[in-house]
Scaffold this active site. Structure first.
Site, PDB file in Angstrom:
ATOM      1  N   TYR A 132      -4.077   2.920   8.077  1.00 50.61           N
ATOM      2  CA  TYR A 132      -5.182   2.595   7.829  1.00 50.61           C
ATOM      3  C   TYR A 132      -6.032   3.094   9.306  1.00 50.61           C
ATOM      4  CZ  TYR A 132      -2.246  -0.811   5.165  1.00 50.61           C
ATOM      5  OH  TYR A 132      -1.106  -1.337   4.410  1.00 50.61           O
ATOM      6  N   TYR A 143      -3.038  -2.511 -10.627  1.00 57.19           N
ATOM      7  CA  TYR A 143      -2.669  -1.860  -9.636  1.00 57.19           C
ATOM      8  C   TYR A 143      -1.933  -3.330  -8.794  1.00 57.19           C
ATOM      9  CZ  TYR A 143      -4.560  -1.604  -4.326  1.00 57.19           C
ATOM     10  OH  TYR A 143      -4.562  -2.325  -2.731  1.00 57.19           O
ATOM     11  N   SER A 146       0.887  -1.264   0.408  1.00 56.66           N
ATOM     12  CA  SER A 146      -0.100   0.094  -0.495  1.00 56.66           C
ATOM     13  C   SER A 146       1.403   0.752  -0.013  1.00 56.66           C
ATOM     14  CB  SER A 146      -1.005  -0.040   0.969  1.00 56.66           C
ATOM     15  OG  SER A 146      -1.916  -0.552   1.246  1.00 56.66           O
ATOM     16  N   VAL A 187       1.353  -4.226   4.013  1.00 50.97           N
ATOM     17  CA  VAL A 187       0.830  -4.759   4.650  1.00 50.97           C
ATOM     18  C   VAL A 187       2.176  -5.751   4.401  1.00 50.97           C
ATOM     19  CG1 VAL A 187      -1.626  -5.397   4.524  1.00 50.97           C
ATOM     20  CG2 VAL A 187      -0.441  -6.284   2.574  1.00 50.97           C
ATOM     21  N   LYS A 210       0.431   3.463  -2.866  1.00 53.37           N
ATOM     22  CA  LYS A 210      -0.670   4.296  -3.248  1.00 53.37           C
ATOM     23  C   LYS A 210      -0.433   5.760  -3.179  1.00 53.37           C
ATOM     24  CE  LYS A 210      -4.485   0.800  -1.429  1.00 53.37           C
ATOM     25  NZ  LYS A 210      -4.069   0.133  -0.532  1.00 53.37           N
TER      26      LYS A 210
HETATM   27  N1  GLU Z   1      -2.441  -6.213  -2.130  1.00 53.97           N
HETATM   28  C1  GLU Z   1      -2.719  -5.521  -1.380  1.00 53.97           C
HETATM   29  C2  GLU Z   1      -4.396  -5.757  -1.234  1.00 53.97           C
HETATM   30  O1  GLU Z   1      -4.810  -5.010  -2.103  1.00 53.97           O
HETATM   31  C3  GLU Z   1      -1.722  -4.339  -0.188  1.00 53.97           C
HETATM   32  C4  GLU Z   1      -3.178  -3.661   0.820  1.00 53.97           C
HETATM   33  C5  GLU Z   1      -1.631  -3.049   1.839  1.00 53.97           C
HETATM   34  O2  GLU Z   1      -1.043  -3.213   1.916  1.00 53.97           O
HETATM   35  O3  GLU Z   1      -2.413  -2.426   2.536  1.00 53.97           O
HETATM   36  O4  GLU Z   1      -4.859  -5.997  -1.209  1.00 53.97           O
END
Ligand code: GLU
Length: 305
Positions: A241, A189, A61, A259, A64
């Protein structure tokens, strides 16, 4: 400073036992849970590192904010903010949480999966290969590292086990928030989440965000200052988060976790920090990583509050 970081790594190592590595895809569940590394780039251009800072892990993430930056570079703030909002909850002050909510762009932000999936569709490129190539190129420029590439094994795992993200993307499509074919957008993505980085890469990216869009050392402009201001504000409120409020109190700087176990922290005008420790709390944040950042923030008075 190196000594302080060594000390903090030693002090926080025990916290790796309190978390679990991500297991939503098989490839991520294979990593060793007890790694902890930190890398810091300060405004005087000095680099510091301790622990497992040279380990490679997937950005997840933490890509992002990069997707958001690329979408901003391609379309500007007005266009992007009209398609994905900037609010942490997207709910009014008297919202009753049990109610069925309409999905509209104001209720999304670029740091949740749905918002980031929309970002992938806003990035310019004739094909999705072009789009991911441009995201990779921006990541390399932000990190000052031409060798950054995609971890193909993690990408294959993301794609094979991506049912939840597929569900989110089809929901976006059904609400008219995604113009392109769902599988193409997801391709971008999944690959973006699978970019392989080190703590140093994250520290460099964090530094550019802290330094109003310019790289450490060469002071080369990568993105306009207005975009770093936009991104940092969203990181502050939504980057960790549903632990962003607690993190704001304990550490007090814009940051993004993933994650894969990474955290990129932005200390405006002062430094960029990269952390790696893959044992996560129940919200998906690195347990030892947050502990280390909290202690570092106390020692160096990093909180912007
Ligand atoms: N590839 C993960 C997903 O989209 C990223 C999640 C994350 O790092 O929050 O589920």
């Amino acid at each position: 400073m190196d000594e302080l970081l060594e000390q903090l790594v030693n002090d926080c190592m025990g916290y790796t036992k309190e978390g679990r590595v991500a297991s939503y895809i098989p490839e991520l569940s294979k990593v060793s849970p007890d790694a902890l590394g930190v890398y810091m780039i300060a405004s005087d251009g000095k680099h510091y590192g301790a622990g497992d800072h040279a380990a490679h892990f997937t950005i997840q993430s933490i890509v992002k904010p990069i997707l958001l930056l690329q979408a901003l570079l391609d379309n500007g703030i007005e266009f992007v903010s009209a398609r994905v909002g900037t609010e942490a909850t997207g709910k009014p002050f008297d919202a009753i949480n049990v109610s069925e909510q309409r999905l509209d762009s104001e209720n999304l932000n670029p740091m949740v999966n749905m918002g980031a999936i929309v970002m992938c569709s806003l990035i310019h490129g004739d094909t999705y290969q072009d789009k991911i190539r441009r995201v990779l190129e921006l990541t390399r420029r932000l990190a000052g590292n031409r060798e950054i590439d995609i971890d193909e094994a993690v990408y294959a795992s993301e794609k094979a086990y991506g049912s939840k993200n597929r569900a989110l993307a089809y929901l976006l499509k059904s609400y008219g928030l995604l113009e392109d074919p769902v599988e193409d957008v997801l391709e971008c993505y999944f690959q973006a989440c699978s970019i392989s980085v080190t703590c140093k890469d994250l520290a460099n990216i964090g530094f550019v965000l802290a330094n109003r869009g310019r790289t450490p050392g060469a002071n080369e402009r990568v993105v306009p200052a207005a975009y770093t201001q936009y991104v940092n504000a969203i990181l502050m409120t939504c980057g960790m988060y549903n632990g962003s409020g607690d993190f704001a109190i304990r550490v007090g700087v814009p940051a993004k976790s993933g994650v894969g176990g990474g955290i990129m922290a932005v200390v405006p005008t002062r430094m960029g920090i990269g952390i790696y420790s893959p044992a996560l709390d129940t919200k998906g944040n690195s347990v030892a990583g947050i502990q280390l950042l909290e202690k570092l923030s106390q020692q160096l008075y990093l909180s912007i509050f």
